[in-house]
Scaffold this active site. Sequence first.
Site, PDB file in Angstrom:
ATOM      1  N   ILE A  95       0.864  -1.182   0.000  1.00 51.80           N
ATOM      2  CA  ILE A  95       0.000   0.000   0.000  1.00 51.80           C
ATOM      3  C   ILE A  95       0.900   1.231   0.000  1.00 51.80           C
ATOM      4  CG2 ILE A  95      -1.766   1.265   1.302  1.00 51.80           C
ATOM      5  CD1 ILE A  95      -2.878  -1.382   0.538  1.00 51.80           C
ATOM      6  N   ASN A 110      -3.160   1.445 -11.685  1.00 52.31           N
ATOM      7  CA  ASN A 110      -3.054   0.101 -11.106  1.00 52.31           C
ATOM      8  C   ASN A 110      -3.856  -0.880 -11.952  1.00 52.31           C
ATOM      9  OD1 ASN A 110      -2.439  -1.904  -9.097  1.00 52.31           O
ATOM     10  ND2 ASN A 110      -4.513  -1.682  -8.281  1.00 52.31           N
ATOM     11  N   HIS A 112      -5.815  -4.500 -11.468  1.00 52.97           N
ATOM     12  CA  HIS A 112      -6.326  -5.343 -10.390  1.00 52.97           C
ATOM     13  C   HIS A 112      -7.100  -6.526 -10.980  1.00 52.97           C
ATOM     14  CE1 HIS A 112      -7.835  -6.380  -6.428  1.00 52.97           C
ATOM     15  NE2 HIS A 112      -9.001  -6.589  -7.011  1.00 52.97           N
TER      16      HIS A 112
HETATM   17  C1  GRF Z   1      -1.707  -9.163 -11.624  1.00 53.48           C
HETATM   18  O1  GRF Z   1      -2.668 -10.167 -11.715  1.00 53.48           O
HETATM   19  C2  GRF Z   1      -2.307  -7.871 -11.175  1.00 53.48           C
HETATM   20  O2  GRF Z   1      -3.662  -7.769 -11.462  1.00 53.48           O
HETATM   21  C3  GRF Z   1      -2.132  -7.913  -9.682  1.00 53.48           C
HETATM   22  O3  GRF Z   1      -0.910  -8.566  -9.476  1.00 53.48           O
HETATM   23  C4  GRF Z   1      -0.659  -9.459 -10.556  1.00 53.48           C
HETATM   24  C5  GRF Z   1       0.734  -9.199 -11.040  1.00 53.48           C
HETATM   25  O4  GRF Z   1       1.181 -10.147 -11.958  1.00 53.48           O
HETATM   26  N1  GRF Z   1      -2.165  -6.579  -9.137  1.00 53.48           N
HETATM   27  P1  GRF Z   1       2.551  -9.964 -12.741  1.00 53.48           P
HETATM   28  O5  GRF Z   1       3.653  -9.778 -11.697  1.00 53.48           O
HETATM   29  O6  GRF Z   1       2.426  -8.778 -13.627  1.00 53.48           O
HETATM   30  O7  GRF Z   1       2.719 -11.236 -13.497  1.00 53.48           O
END
Ligand code: GRF
Length: 218
Positions: A95, A110, A112
């Site tokens: 965070i 971001n 998500h």
């Molecule tokens: C992704 O699924 C994203 O949505 C979440 O963390 C994951 C990161 O995956 N916040 P990567 O490290 O980009 O493979």
Amino acid sequence: MTPRARLVVLVSGRGSNLRAIADAIDAGHCAAEIVAVVSDKKDALALDFAVERGIATQCVPFSKGDDRAAWNQTLLDVVASHDPTFVVLAGFMRILGNDFIDRFTRRIVNVHPSLLPAFPGHDGPAQAIAHGARITGCTVHLVDHGVDTGPILAQGAVPILPEDDVPSLHARIQRIEHRLLPAVLQALAIGALDPDSPRHPQLAFDEAASLVSPSLLP
Ligand code: GRF
């Protein structure tokens, strides 16, 4: 020539979204440059990828018991030193402090793994399965002071199949993330999305994907 958007990408893990952004840039589909990759974990695979691609990397580690305010200030200083147009959270698992968010108001993006506002926080895919949802997806949004609460820029949906477990569902979501995040960054870079708009215009997924490449449309 219009200057390319300067991206500082924050990572904690595997870095598949970082790779998707870098690939889109290399393919000429995203008018941006990754000026630095910054991690809170020195063993993040995403850092190895950045080094391979010749991208500057920095680590601002956080360990249990560390002074959170001091860590946040160091992170802010490191990121600000790269003068980013946008800060991208691509699997960054910490965070951010209020000072950091205020310094880059409406410039932090971001990704998500759920259709926000459903299933914020950790384990979006696990929450979706536990709730018996039939559809989930990913959301690209601006970061505000809440946890996964900022203005939504774009979303992509995927089905949840009866045989899904968390890894299979997360993998399906990530395939959409890898198209949607670079597309949103392109839209921001070329001004097709205005992060300061009070209306928070969303980019429909098809429109977003077509900004990356028409051949990537589902
Ligand atoms: C992704 O699924 C994203 O949505 C979440 O963390 C994951 C990161 O995956 N916040 P990567 O490290 O980009 O493979």
